[in-house]
Design an enzyme around this catalytic site. Structure first.
Site, PDB file in Angstrom:
ATOM      1  N   CYS A   3       0.848  -1.186   0.000  1.00 51.05           N
ATOM      2  CA  CYS A   3       0.000   0.000   0.000  1.00 51.05           C
ATOM      3  C   CYS A   3       0.884   1.237   0.000  1.00 51.05           C
ATOM      4  CB  CYS A   3      -0.906  -0.020   1.234  1.00 51.05           C
ATOM      5  SG  CYS A   3      -2.112   1.305   1.263  1.00 51.05           S
ATOM      6  N   THR A 125      -8.956   3.715   0.875  1.00 50.25           N
ATOM      7  CA  THR A 125      -8.585   3.656   2.279  1.00 50.25           C
ATOM      8  C   THR A 125      -8.129   2.265   2.612  1.00 50.25           C
ATOM      9  OG1 THR A 125     -10.844   3.094   2.920  1.00 50.25           O
ATOM     10  CG2 THR A 125     -10.242   5.425   2.935  1.00 50.25           C
ATOM     11  N   GLY A 126      -7.326   2.149   3.663  1.00 50.89           N
ATOM     12  CA  GLY A 126      -6.862   0.843   4.107  1.00 50.89           C
ATOM     13  C   GLY A 126      -5.804   0.287   3.180  1.00 50.89           C
ATOM     14  N   CYS A 127      -5.520  -1.022   3.362  1.00 50.72           N
ATOM     15  CA  CYS A 127      -4.521  -1.699   2.563  1.00 50.72           C
ATOM     16  C   CYS A 127      -5.177  -2.788   1.741  1.00 50.72           C
ATOM     17  CB  CYS A 127      -3.433  -2.300   3.445  1.00 50.72           C
ATOM     18  SG  CYS A 127      -2.413  -1.068   4.266  1.00 50.72           S
ATOM     19  N   GLY A 128      -4.452  -3.295   0.761  1.00 53.58           N
ATOM     20  CA  GLY A 128      -4.976  -4.341  -0.082  1.00 53.58           C
ATOM     21  C   GLY A 128      -5.585  -3.747  -1.341  1.00 53.58           C
TER      22      GLY A 128
END
Length: 282
Positions: A3, A125-128
């Site tokens: 990310c 938003t976030g990871c992945g």
């Protein structure tokens, strides 16, 4: 691919605590036996590397603290942040305890492209994998390589043993992956090691590019699982052949075939298996 958004700035990286019994000979341990014998063993080093381009914080990676300039060059190229290592003008590494900040000066062209990529991902938003733009990052459009001959079988003979002998850090502490380059005469020319399998290949690509070696005159070897991200890095670098000591995934083989990347698996006890190019029907 890691990310690349909402990473802390270099100044915010905090060094982890270190054990008081860390010594040159390694870390002490007690065996889980009735005798509770005490021993010591060297362990692989690991640091947080915060990377900023022209002052813009971009990523924090956990890496082995060796060959870091090779890593920054290879990571920047493999992540698509630069088109050529000539886009990197300077790298300044500043230690912060057990963390390191890498200040990278890049060309205006590369910096504009990097900011545009961040703008496109700003809504995620976030990871992945999150959103179409993130999927484009995971499954990018990559160049199809010119067809290249397979390496001679003799250059793969005894390669596992030669790779083991070249891994200095692994022999000392274990817990690291390696990426190596075998030249046109079948000799191991470069070896780069890291706790991260992606990092090891980034370091190797960075070293190859910085030394201006002819990538067509040889092949790369990875000791880790051959995942799609490694194929991306090999294609962006222009590596014609990738040899993996671990079996590739189905998607990896598909991408290698579609992009003219020679992909070879070297099993423990059988002949090398050429997955790409696809074998011709008999």
């Amino acid at each position: 691919m890691p990310c690349l958004i909402a990473r802390p700035a270099a100044a915010e990286v905090r060094a982890p605590d270190t054990s008081a019994d860390a010594a040159v000979d390694g870390y002490t341990y007690a065996e889980l036996t009735p005798e509770s014998d005490i021993g010591s063993a060297p362990l692989a080093d690991e640091v947080a590397l915060a990377i900023a381009y022209n002052g813009l914080s971009q990523a924090v990676m956990m890496v082995s603290p060796n060959d870091l300039e090779d890593f920054v060059h290879g990571f920047s190229l493999g992540a698509g942040f630069i088109e050529s290592i000539d886009d990197i003008y300077d790298i300044r590494l500043t230690p912060h305890g057990d963390a390191i900040a890498a200040e990278v000066q890049v060309s205006n062209r590369a910096f504009w492209a990097l900011k545009e990529q961040r703008r496109q991902l700003a809504g995620n938003t976030g990871c992945g994998l999150c959103g179409v733009e993130a999927l484009d990052q995971a499954l990018p459009n990559l160049p199809v390589l010119p067809s290249a001959p397979l390496p001679p079988a003799a250059h793969l003979a005894g390669l596992r043993e030669r790779v083991n002998a070249a891994q200095e850090i692994a022999r000392r502490s274990g817990a690291v992956h390696a990426a190596l380059f075998v030249d046109g005469s079948g000799e191991i020319r470069l070896c780069r090691e890291d706790i991260g399998r992606h990092n090891a290949l980034d370091k190797l690509i960075g070293a190859l590019k910085r030394q201006r070696l002819d990538l067509r005159d040889g092949f790369a070897v990875v000791t880790s699982r051959c995942s799609l991200e490694l194929i991306h890095k090999a294609l962006r670098a222009g590596l014609p052949t990738l040899v993996s000591l671990s079996a590739p995934t189905a998607l990896t083989v598909q991408w290698a075939r579609e992009h003219n990347l020679n992909l070879i698996h070297l099993p423990h006890r059988s002949a090398p298996r050429v997955y790409s190019p696809a074998p011709k029907a008999v």
